[in-house]
Each structure stands twice: as C-alpha cells, then as structure tokens.
Design an enzyme around this catalytic site. Structure first.
Site, mmCIF file in Angstrom:
data_model
loop_
_atom_site.group_PDB
_atom_site.id
_atom_site.type_symbol
_atom_site.label_atom_id
_atom_site.label_comp_id
_atom_site.label_asym_id
_atom_site.label_seq_id
_atom_site.Cartn_x
_atom_site.Cartn_y
_atom_site.Cartn_z
ATOM 1 C CG HIS A 167 -2.421 0.457 0.988
ATOM 2 N ND1 HIS A 167 -2.888 2.228 0.361
ATOM 3 C CD2 HIS A 167 -3.787 0.401 1.676
ATOM 4 C CE1 HIS A 167 -3.376 1.875 0.005
ATOM 5 N NE2 HIS A 167 -4.282 1.349 0.636
ATOM 6 C CG ASP A 379 -9.592 -12.104 -21.043
ATOM 7 O OD1 ASP A 379 -9.098 -13.187 -21.413
ATOM 8 O OD2 ASP A 379 -9.499 -12.011 -22.372
#
Length: 437
Positions: A167, A379
C-alpha cells in the site's frame, strides 16, 4: 504443503523471482515516496482473480504460467519501482534495483467453485494460502518487497491469480491499472502491440525527504493479526439498489445534499445503519475517496501513489438519508483541493482533511469502494474472471469493501467484523431485504 480439513490438499511446487525484461535506467534508480505514501503503513493490499476452466482456450496450465511470467517481466519494465525494494519498512524511498517480484505456483485438489464458497465460510488459513508468502495486509519476512504474485491451479482446471501490492507504493486504483496492463500484455504477447492498454504510469517526483511521516494511528496496527474477525460477502443487485435509492429519496423529502444519490452512497448508508443497529460500536465510519479528480488541475488516473482522501462520517441520526447527506457534504468539502505538487511542497496534508481522524483513530468502522475499477474485466488470454475479491480479511480493521459483481449487475459487500457482531449483522432484516435472494 498445507492440509486443510480432511480432504483439501494445497501444495506449493514452484517459486521464482521475476525481474524486469529491461534494466531500469540509472537516473530512475531512486523513487521518493510522497508524504501521502508515507502516511499509510507498509502492508499489502490483496487482490484475487478467479478464472474457471475455459474449454475453448487451447493453452495448457504450463503455457498459462509461462505467459504470465513473461508478461509480468515485460510489464515491470514500465512499472519499474514495483520490482524494487524498501531498505526498511519505514524507508522514505524505493530503491529501484530490479530485484524483482516473487512468483509462486501452487496446486489445490479442490474445484474452484467449491473453494470460492469455502473462503466465505472458513477461517483465514483458507484465504492466506492463495497469496505468495502470506502477503495479506500484514508485514511478512519479505516486507521490503513491493509486489507478490501467486498462481493457484485447481483440480477442475480453474485458476486463481492473487496479487499483493504494498500500500505504500499505491492504492486500489494502481492495483487495477497495473493488473489491467499486465493482462493486456499477456493477452497480446508484447508491450508494443497496438491493442495493449495504453496505461502509461505517471510517477510524480516527490521532494526528497528524510522526515518519515508516521502512519495514521488508525492504520498503524493494521498489520496485527486478529483471530476474532470473520468475513462474509453480501450481494446487492442493481434492481434492489434502485429500490434503496427510492427509499432514501422518500425518507429525505426536500432535504439538502440528497439529490441524485449514487448506488454506492446509498449502500454505504445501509451498511452503516446496519452496523450501528447490530454492533456494540457507534463511533463513526471512515470512508475513502479517490482524490485524483479533486485536485486542480486533476491528477491522471494512471498516476502511481496513494491519492485517497479519508472522510469521517459521524451522525447522531443513523437514518439512510442522514448518512447519505453527510457523505455528500464531506465529498464537497474535499473537492477543488489545490495542486498535488503544492500540497507536497508545503507539507499541507491537513488540507486533505485527514487530521480529523486522529481523535477516533482506533474506534470507527472502515469502508472503501472499488466499484468502477475493472477487476472483473482482467483477461490474461483465457477469458474474464468469474469473480474478484479485495477484503479487510486478516487486518485488524472492521468494516467493508464494495466491489462490482462479476456480471456488473450489482455490488458485492465484503464485510469483516468481530464474530459476535457478525452473528447479529447477517440477520438484520432491512439489510437482507436488499440482498440477492
């Protein structure tokens, strides 16, 4: 090797370090973390993407792993700090030394659909095994690394791609941009292909600073484990969210700030009302806002770093319309912040409103929406995922993360609470009336 329960077998069989396909130029070897980046703890945001066995795809499991590694190496050249290291968890800069990203492969003898149900019903061990080196919110023995990847092969031929991103180097928007770029490189085989997503990352050269900004107290203990927390997923179809909008509007009447509430705003209000009604805590709700569009001029969405404004929602009236009104007021207060560069140069983090969180640092619920980020469209060449997940599981925070459903026809709420609170929360009739049957 992990044996879970009496039947499930999970085996790690490969571990590699993937380095950028081209070396980072010498003038880019140091990447300074901004004051906002230093403001968050060094923990790992966990993203999981689940892919069913695509019968029309001719790639073998080995082919898929090979393509993932090759494209990961190619994509790291553009996102060069991700392959670097922090000298310490509190370092103010990244050494862009091309040491690379850990890539783990594992096999699981469970079918993917069954496993997805299990992680919404069982403890954190089932969840942790999906991530390289257990990089799930808390620090690990490899805490100076910034990104980790694990590919898990299931008995049915399905796959899970789990990405852990520090983070300190970026927020959920960065996770989305990076994984989308990586997937498009895998799908088309080259960073130069005309159809590869043009997600050119922008790295802001922050002023060199040796003054470490300690994380907000609320988040400084996020990397401690909590055995008393459980996570459950609740699904809210768009049709039910439209009903919820109408309920909020009817409840508000002519009240200010309620015009055109979003589905995220009304769902946050419903979740907060449920939390207040069913738990022992009532100290407010910390919610997040992507600040990239708030600065003047706007910061491009592909800018790397933490651009999250924190907003404290506290209201004596936990009604749906009151919470929505408060959220909208806070958003308006955060709009039109002066340029990011000026904020950094003058160390004016107070302009972002984050200082208001300190008095209640360890008390409020936390919520974040990653709706609109295209996790469900990632994808790699064998189709879109059947599900995606980011949750607060394994952190000490309690609250929820909102994500679009895989089919785009609703929102999933990944809720993490103490066990006794979850027992009451999941039975709250008003909340359940808007859930998927």
């Amino acid at each position: 090797m992990l044996r879970l329960g009496r039947r499930q077998l999970h085996t790690i069989f490969s571990r590699e370090i993937i380095k950028p396909s081209s070396p980072t130029p010498s003038h880019l070897k140091t990447y300074n973390l901004s004051q906002l980046d230093q403001f968050v703890p060094h923990v790992y945001t966990p993203l999981i993407l689940f892919y069913p066995n695509n019968k029309t795809c001719t790639l073998t499991a080995d082919d898929k792993a090979r393509e993932l590694k090759k494209s990961l190496s190619q994509s790291l050249t553009r996102y060069y700090p991700f392959a670097g290291r922090l000298h310490t968890p509190t370092a103010t800069y990244v050494d862009c030394n091309d040491e690379g990203v850990v890539f783990v492969e594992a096999k699981n003898d469970t079918h993917l659909s069954k496993f997805q149900r299990m992680i919404n019903e069982q403890d954190d061990d089932t969840f942790h095994q999906l991530f390289a080196d257990a990089m799930v919110w808390q620090n690990t023995p490899h805490a100076t690394s910034l990104v980790g990847v694990q590919l898990t092969h299931f008995a049915c031929g399905g796959l899970a791609v789990a990405v852990s991103m520090a983070h300190k180097i970026g927020d959920a928007c960065n996770v989305s941009s990076y994984v989308s770029h990586w997937a498009s490189v895998a799908r088309y085989g080259s960073t130069d292909h005309k159809h590869v997503l043009p997600l050119n990352p922008r790295f802001i050269q922050s002023p060199d600073s040796s003054n470490f900004s300690p994380p907000l107290e609320m988040f400084s203990r996020v990397n401690q484990t909590c055995d008393n927390h459980v996570t459950r997923t609740f699904v809210f179809p768009n049709s039910k969210l439209n009903d919820l909008k109408n309920k909020v509007l009817a409840e508000a009447g002519s009240a200010a700030f309620i015009n055109k509430p979003t589905r995220v705003e009304v769902l946050i209000s419903l979740m907060y009302k449920t939390l207040v009604a069913t738990t022992t805590k009532n100290s407010g709700l910390v919610t997040t806002m992507d600040a990239r569009n708030s600065f003047v001029p706007k910061v491009p969405q592909t800018t790397v770093g933490n651009f999250v404004l924190l907003m404290m929602v506290v209201t004596s009236d936990p009604s749906l319309s009151s919470v929505v009104s408060e959220i909208k007021k806070k958003k308006m207060e955060r709009n039109n912040v002066r340029s990011f560069e000026q904020v950094l140069q003058n160390n004016e983090l107070s302009m972002l409103g984050n200082e208001e969180l300190e008095p209640v640092a360890d008390k409020p619920f936390y919520c974040s929406s990653v709706c609109s980020f295209p996790y469900n469209k990632v994808d790699f060449g064998w189709g879109k995922p059947a599900g995606a997940s980011i949750s607060l599981r394994s952190s000490t925070l309690t609250g929820f993360v909102l994500m679009d459903t895989p089919n785009g026809d609703g929102i999933e709420a990944h809720v993490t609470l103490e066990k006794q609170d979850m027992e009451m929360f999941q039975k709250y009739k008003e909340m359940l009336s808007f859930c998927q049957n």
